[in-house]
Scaffold this motif. Structure first.
Motif, short mmCIF file in Angstrom:
data_model
loop_
_atom_site.label_atom_id
_atom_site.label_comp_id
_atom_site.label_asym_id
_atom_site.label_seq_id
_atom_site.Cartn_x
_atom_site.Cartn_y
_atom_site.Cartn_z
N ALA A 102 0.85 -1.19 0.00
CA ALA A 102 0.00 0.00 0.00
C ALA A 102 0.89 1.24 0.00
O ALA A 102 2.07 1.18 0.35
CB ALA A 102 -0.92 -0.01 1.22
N PRO A 103 0.33 2.40 -0.37
CA PRO A 103 1.11 3.64 -0.34
C PRO A 103 1.57 4.00 1.07
O PRO A 103 0.85 3.76 2.05
CB PRO A 103 0.13 4.68 -0.89
N LEU A 104 2.76 4.56 1.17
CA LEU A 104 3.31 5.00 2.45
C LEU A 104 2.98 6.48 2.61
O LEU A 104 3.76 7.35 2.23
CB LEU A 104 4.82 4.77 2.49
N TRP A 105 1.79 6.75 3.14
CA TRP A 105 1.28 8.10 3.29
C TRP A 105 1.40 8.87 1.98
O TRP A 105 1.06 8.38 0.93
CB TRP A 105 1.99 8.81 4.46
N ASP A 106 1.94 10.07 1.99
CA ASP A 106 2.06 10.87 0.77
C ASP A 106 3.52 11.02 0.34
O ASP A 106 3.91 12.02 -0.26
CB ASP A 106 1.42 12.25 0.96
N GLY A 108 5.11 9.12 -1.81
CA GLY A 108 5.37 8.60 -3.15
C GLY A 108 5.99 7.21 -3.14
O GLY A 108 6.27 6.65 -4.20
N LEU A 109 6.16 6.64 -1.95
CA LEU A 109 6.70 5.30 -1.82
C LEU A 109 5.58 4.32 -1.44
O LEU A 109 4.49 4.73 -1.03
CB LEU A 109 7.78 5.26 -0.73
N ASP A 110 5.87 3.04 -1.60
CA ASP A 110 4.97 1.99 -1.15
C ASP A 110 5.64 1.20 -0.03
O ASP A 110 6.87 1.03 -0.03
CB ASP A 110 4.63 1.03 -2.29
N TRP A 111 4.86 0.73 0.92
CA TRP A 111 5.38 -0.20 1.92
C TRP A 111 4.74 -1.56 1.67
O TRP A 111 3.63 -1.66 1.13
CB TRP A 111 5.12 0.27 3.33
N PHE A 112 5.44 -2.60 2.03
CA PHE A 112 4.92 -3.94 1.77
C PHE A 112 5.39 -4.90 2.85
O PHE A 112 6.42 -4.69 3.50
CB PHE A 112 5.36 -4.46 0.40
#
Length: 209
Positions: A102-106, A108-112
């Motif tokens: 899912a997106p990591l807040w705003d 521009g990165l994703d966390w998984f």
């Protein structure tokens, strides 16, 4: 169906040199299946399943050490493998993977985060079908978590073999066993194996371009 295949094994009587022979016929049948499911946008589920029914259909003079695991043939050092399962032929294998991304807040990165489970059925690891190389089934668990960028880089922390399963990646006859005494003139009939890595933790970074 494999006709007139060749087999190469370490000489089971001396432990030195390899014996290459025309080994007869074998048959392999079964199925493989894989599936991917995304029930909701962040969650991806993957599964694989394999069934293998392998058998020597005509192999009356396979190299062996005559330790009693298989019917003994007419000549010393050979066994009748017809009807038996070849080495490295587990009946069932499967794997399951679940990943949440899912997106990591705003930023521009994703966390998984993902977890994986794999299972391999029991199998002989040595082509002479030595009973000491019959390895029990192995179940492994892994976990990984990190962040990724649309620019192609990814950083993650991982754990492999989380249950610290002790298992062998390979077994084989002791090299040069004819020269290792088990007492008097008797050979030691040694057998060796290589362990897989134990529970392992680490950090990994990768870039694609």
């Amino acid at each position: 169906k494999l006709k007139d295949f060749q087999d190469s094994v370490l000489n089971p009587l001396t432990g030195s040199g390899f014996i290459v022979s025309n080994a007869g016929d074998r048959r392999v049948r079964g199925f493989e299946a894989d599936a991917t499911l995304r029930p909701i946008q962040p969650l991806t589920l993957k599964a694989t399943l394999s069934y293998m029914d392998a058998e020597f259909t005509d192999y009356s003079a396979g190299q062996c050490n005559n330790l009693g695991s298989v019917p003994v043939g007419a000549r010393p050092g050979t066994c009748n493998f017809t009807g038996l399962t070849p080495s490295q032929s587990p009946e069932w294998t499967y794997s399951l993977v679940a990943q949440w991304e899912a997106p990591l807040w705003d930023t521009g990165l994703d966390w998984f985060v993902n977890g994986d489970l794999s299972y391999t059925d029991s199998k002989f690891q040595e082509s002479t079908l030595d009973p000491r190389s019959l390895h029990p089934s192995v179940t492994l668990l892994g976990l990984r978590a990190g962040v990724s960028s649309p620019k192609g880089w990814r950083i993650s922390a991982y754990g492999k073999n989380l249950t610290d399963e002790a298992y062998f990646v390979q077994h084989t006859l002791q090299p040069l066993n004819a020269f290792i005494s088990g007492g008097g003139t008797a050979q030691a009939q040694g057998f060796v194996g290589w362990y897989a890595p134990p529970r392992t933790w680490g950090v990994e970074a990768s870039v694609t371009f």
